[in-house]
Scaffold this motif. Sequence first.
Motif, PDB file in Angstrom:
ATOM      1  N   ALA A 101      -4.034  -2.353   6.996  1.00 39.14           N
ATOM      2  CA  ALA A 101      -4.024  -3.561   7.821  1.00 39.14           C
ATOM      3  C   ALA A 101      -2.623  -3.768   8.361  1.00 39.14           C
ATOM      4  CB  ALA A 101      -4.462  -4.774   6.999  1.00 39.14           C
ATOM      5  N   PRO A 102      -2.483  -4.313   9.583  1.00 41.88           N
ATOM      6  CA  PRO A 102      -1.149  -4.503  10.176  1.00 41.88           C
ATOM      7  C   PRO A 102      -0.229  -5.375   9.332  1.00 41.88           C
ATOM      8  CG  PRO A 102      -2.881  -4.790  11.818  1.00 41.88           C
ATOM      9  CD  PRO A 102      -3.568  -4.706  10.498  1.00 41.88           C
ATOM     10  N   GLY A 103      -0.771  -6.362   8.626  1.00 46.08           N
ATOM     11  CA  GLY A 103       0.078  -7.274   7.869  1.00 46.08           C
ATOM     12  C   GLY A 103       0.413  -6.810   6.471  1.00 46.08           C
ATOM     13  N   VAL A 104      -0.027  -5.598   6.101  1.00 41.72           N
ATOM     14  CA  VAL A 104       0.231  -5.083   4.749  1.00 41.72           C
ATOM     15  C   VAL A 104       1.250  -3.956   4.829  1.00 41.72           C
ATOM     16  CG1 VAL A 104      -0.776  -3.916   2.758  1.00 41.72           C
ATOM     17  CG2 VAL A 104      -2.063  -5.703   3.936  1.00 41.72           C
ATOM     18  N   PRO A 105       2.407  -4.102   4.191  1.00 47.26           N
ATOM     19  CA  PRO A 105       3.414  -3.035   4.235  1.00 47.26           C
ATOM     20  C   PRO A 105       2.894  -1.764   3.581  1.00 47.26           C
ATOM     21  CG  PRO A 105       4.018  -4.703   2.611  1.00 47.26           C
ATOM     22  CD  PRO A 105       2.849  -5.250   3.375  1.00 47.26           C
ATOM     23  N   THR A 106       3.158  -0.642   4.231  1.00 43.15           N
ATOM     24  CA  THR A 106       2.685   0.658   3.755  1.00 43.15           C
ATOM     25  C   THR A 106       3.858   1.606   3.647  1.00 43.15           C
ATOM     26  OG1 THR A 106       0.539   0.323   4.823  1.00 43.15           O
ATOM     27  CG2 THR A 106       1.099   2.570   4.191  1.00 43.15           C
ATOM     28  N   ALA A 107       3.917   2.364   2.569  1.00 37.32           N
ATOM     29  CA  ALA A 107       4.972   3.360   2.372  1.00 37.32           C
ATOM     30  C   ALA A 107       4.341   4.668   1.941  1.00 37.32           C
ATOM     31  CB  ALA A 107       5.979   2.892   1.320  1.00 37.32           C
ATOM     32  N   GLY A 108       4.899   5.766   2.422  1.00 36.17           N
ATOM     33  CA  GLY A 108       4.467   7.066   1.931  1.00 36.17           C
ATOM     34  C   GLY A 108       5.032   7.318   0.550  1.00 36.17           C
TER      35      GLY A 108
ATOM     36  N   HIS B  48       0.857  -1.187   0.000  1.00 35.34           N
ATOM     37  CA  HIS B  48       0.000   0.000   0.000  1.00 35.34           C
ATOM     38  C   HIS B  48       0.889   1.232   0.000  1.00 35.34           C
ATOM     39  CE1 HIS B  48      -2.680   2.800   2.662  1.00 35.34           C
ATOM     40  NE2 HIS B  48      -2.776   3.119   1.396  1.00 35.34           N
ATOM     41  N   VAL B  49       0.736   2.099  -0.987  1.00 35.82           N
ATOM     42  CA  VAL B  49       1.477   3.361  -1.009  1.00 35.82           C
ATOM     43  C   VAL B  49       0.477   4.499  -0.793  1.00 35.82           C
ATOM     44  CG1 VAL B  49       3.430   2.595  -2.387  1.00 35.82           C
ATOM     45  CG2 VAL B  49       1.399   3.407  -3.545  1.00 35.82           C
ATOM     46  N   ASN B  50       0.846   5.405   0.110  1.00 39.73           N
ATOM     47  CA  ASN B  50      -0.087   6.436   0.561  1.00 39.73           C
ATOM     48  C   ASN B  50       0.519   7.813   0.330  1.00 39.73           C
ATOM     49  OD1 ASN B  50      -1.791   8.158   2.087  1.00 39.73           O
ATOM     50  ND2 ASN B  50      -2.249   6.536   3.542  1.00 39.73           N
ATOM     51  N   PRO B  51      -0.166   8.696  -0.423  1.00 41.03           N
ATOM     52  CA  PRO B  51       0.395  10.019  -0.714  1.00 41.03           C
ATOM     53  C   PRO B  51       0.050  11.096   0.311  1.00 41.03           C
ATOM     54  CG  PRO B  51      -1.582   9.674  -2.014  1.00 41.03           C
ATOM     55  CD  PRO B  51      -1.399   8.435  -1.191  1.00 41.03           C
ATOM     56  N   VAL B  52      -0.625  10.730   1.406  1.00 39.93           N
ATOM     57  CA  VAL B  52      -1.116  11.734   2.354  1.00 39.93           C
ATOM     58  C   VAL B  52      -0.612  11.420   3.764  1.00 39.93           C
ATOM     59  CG1 VAL B  52      -3.149  12.853   3.350  1.00 39.93           C
ATOM     60  CG2 VAL B  52      -3.184  12.116   0.960  1.00 39.93           C
ATOM     61  N   TYR B  53       0.008  12.396   4.403  1.00 42.26           N
ATOM     62  CA  TYR B  53       0.489  12.242   5.777  1.00 42.26           C
ATOM     63  C   TYR B  53      -0.660  12.462   6.750  1.00 42.26           C
ATOM     64  CZ  TYR B  53       3.146  13.288  10.048  1.00 42.26           C
ATOM     65  OH  TYR B  53       3.641  13.308  11.328  1.00 42.26           O
ATOM     66  N   ASP B  54      -0.802  11.562   7.722  1.00 43.44           N
ATOM     67  CA  ASP B  54      -1.838  11.649   8.740  1.00 43.44           C
ATOM     68  C   ASP B  54      -1.226  12.311   9.978  1.00 43.44           C
ATOM     69  OD1 ASP B  54      -4.002  11.383  10.385  1.00 43.44           O
ATOM     70  OD2 ASP B  54      -3.782   9.216  10.682  1.00 43.44           O
TER      71      ASP B  54
ATOM     72  N   ALA C 220      11.597   2.138  -5.528  1.00 43.26           N
ATOM     73  CA  ALA C 220      12.389   2.228  -4.295  1.00 43.26           C
ATOM     74  C   ALA C 220      11.506   2.158  -3.061  1.00 43.26           C
ATOM     75  CB  ALA C 220      13.199   3.524  -4.285  1.00 43.26           C
ATOM     76  N   LEU C 221      10.303   2.735  -3.135  1.00 38.79           N
ATOM     77  CA  LEU C 221       9.401   2.728  -1.984  1.00 38.79           C
ATOM     78  C   LEU C 221       8.872   1.334  -1.701  1.00 38.79           C
ATOM     79  CD1 LEU C 221       7.390   5.995  -2.692  1.00 38.79           C
ATOM     80  CD2 LEU C 221       9.200   5.644  -1.006  1.00 38.79           C
ATOM     81  N   VAL C 222       8.641   0.546  -2.725  1.00 41.31           N
ATOM     82  CA  VAL C 222       8.194  -0.831  -2.521  1.00 41.31           C
ATOM     83  C   VAL C 222       9.261  -1.621  -1.773  1.00 41.31           C
ATOM     84  CG1 VAL C 222       7.676  -2.995  -3.731  1.00 41.31           C
ATOM     85  CG2 VAL C 222       6.568  -0.874  -4.441  1.00 41.31           C
ATOM     86  N   GLU C 223      10.528  -1.335  -2.072  1.00 36.18           N
ATOM     87  CA  GLU C 223      11.618  -2.006  -1.355  1.00 36.18           C
ATOM     88  C   GLU C 223      11.624  -1.607   0.117  1.00 36.18           C
ATOM     89  OE1 GLU C 223      16.463  -2.670  -1.754  1.00 36.18           O
ATOM     90  OE2 GLU C 223      15.448  -1.169  -2.987  1.00 36.18           O
ATOM     91  N   ILE C 224      11.425  -0.311   0.395  1.00 34.49           N
ATOM     92  CA  ILE C 224      11.386   0.146   1.779  1.00 34.49           C
ATOM     93  C   ILE C 224      10.177  -0.440   2.503  1.00 34.49           C
ATOM     94  CG2 ILE C 224      11.056   2.186   3.233  1.00 34.49           C
ATOM     95  CD1 ILE C 224      12.689   3.768   1.258  1.00 34.49           C
ATOM     96  N   ALA C 225       9.033  -0.488   1.829  1.00 31.93           N
ATOM     97  CA  ALA C 225       7.820  -1.003   2.455  1.00 31.93           C
ATOM     98  C   ALA C 225       7.979  -2.454   2.871  1.00 31.93           C
ATOM     99  CB  ALA C 225       6.638  -0.862   1.491  1.00 31.93           C
ATOM    100  N   GLY C 226       8.803  -3.210   2.158  1.00 30.73           N
ATOM    101  CA  GLY C 226       9.012  -4.609   2.512  1.00 30.73           C
ATOM    102  C   GLY C 226       9.579  -4.788   3.902  1.00 30.73           C
ATOM    103  N   PHE C 227      10.332  -3.791   4.395  1.00 31.48           N
ATOM    104  CA  PHE C 227      10.879  -3.893   5.751  1.00 31.48           C
ATOM    105  C   PHE C 227       9.786  -3.787   6.809  1.00 31.48           C
ATOM    106  CE2 PHE C 227      14.588  -2.191   3.360  1.00 31.48           C
ATOM    107  CZ  PHE C 227      15.466  -3.234   3.612  1.00 31.48           C
ATOM    108  N   ALA C 228       8.642  -3.191   6.446  1.00 29.23           N
ATOM    109  CA  ALA C 228       7.569  -3.004   7.411  1.00 29.23           C
ATOM    110  C   ALA C 228       6.886  -4.309   7.781  1.00 29.23           C
ATOM    111  CB  ALA C 228       6.536  -2.023   6.858  1.00 29.23           C
TER     112      ALA C 228
END
Length: 491
Positions: free
Chosen positions: A437-444, A421-427, A453-461
């Motif tokens: 969902a907790p089990g789904v990696p999310t990246a801004g 999940h990639v999200n363009p909005v900061y909460d 590159a963001l998909v690679e970072i999200a994998g660490f989540a």
Amino acid sequence: MTTSTGTDTGLVAAEDVLLFVNAAITATGQREFRSTAYQQQLSLDFLHEYVRVNYRRVYAAALALDINDHNAALIVRGLLEHAADASAEERRAEGRLIAARLAKLPPQRVYRLFRALRAAGVNNRRTRAIMRDWLTARPDPAHDAVKYRAGLKSAARHVHLRFGSAGEPDETGDFLFRPGRRTSYRHGLLDAWRRAHYEQGAVEELPLTVAEGFAARRGMKREVFLERMAPRMTRLERLRTLEQRGTGKDAAPTADVDLAAMPLTRLALYVLSLGFEARHRRRAELTGALRAAARRAAGPHAGSWGRVAAVLDDSYSSSGSGEKRRRPLAVALACHFLLEALAAPGAYSALWTSGRTDPLLVRPWGATPLGSRVLDALELSPDRLVIVSDGWDNAPPGLAGEVLRVWRTRIDPDRRTAVVHVNPVYDADGFDVRRLAPGVPTAGVRDAEDLPALVEIAGFAEGRTGAAALYAYLDRRVARFVGGDGAGATA
């Protein structure tokens, strides 16, 4: 052997790092659809201080990532204002990172940063050396003296920068600090600025942002002025002034605007600024430009992602805010064309939350039925599912998270389908981008071009690789960024 307590501590640290990276990519301190500018700034200031105090080396290493310019400037300021908190080794590593990042920042933002440092009384030798090195590396000081006069003058005073030699003062120094000393200048821009005070033709020799002030004082007709200035404009200035140059907002750009050469997300913003009739009329041109920009952004990753399904949010909240008008929708549109380029030929499926099937005619409208769209996407059995949304699943609320939880725990525990999940909005309230969902990696995400590159970072989540792998990744990014061995991100 690492104890369970040590492992837990490492995971918490990794979560903090990822939270900060998401914020540094998406947040700019401006108003969003669901939060004010003050809330954004307050949340971001707290997060910067928390990470700087607790993970200073990681805080500095973030300069090597694809964070936005606003947060890069905040990090540089934080590191320089609180230099006493760092060891000598850390200060050396930070100096290399700061120098590399300043070289990538737009000049106007760097000058704004220098003014903030001066106002804050940051005047130590290290700060002055960094500022002096950046100023002396500028390719054309005279150009900066005309275009960024106040910023260069303030920075030069702060670091006691000398222009020219002691025996022969440089004319740039005279221009800034002794403007009446010379009756003419050898440098064309400096002399054009002098002549523009009494000669209308000299105005056209200046950069657009400087020339606009002279043109307004002289009462020059804006359409005529912009047409004359067109040869000296940058690519983005030509596009920004297209409507004012008399061609009309929805008209096709003139030959001096090459849409296919524009960055993908900026091009998507331009497309969305057009009316539906213009988009329909120029369908072939706009689609071709978006695909060309997407292929360029995909680079070596093109066609390597196999079967890809995308759930793209075009609900009403994707309209953004007055400061970020249609930005979330533009990111989704840009991601659509980029994912098409990343997928294997003919193996891409896009599902918009509104149910539309024509990406060129999307508009912010309606609720956010992410759950049903995620179900539709998973039925396609893709190798990779990418969700581009602000995470406010509300039709019905929480369905997307429940669908993804059941899918991951019961239907696909072996993770045959990679979900991100990639999200363009900061909460601002959650100090992070909103997650499904907790089990789904999310990246801004701010620019779709950074998606691989963001998909690679999200994998660490996902927590499967461990904190050590995340820190090793940061170390590699730092080493590449500074162009050498680089300093480690970990303590």
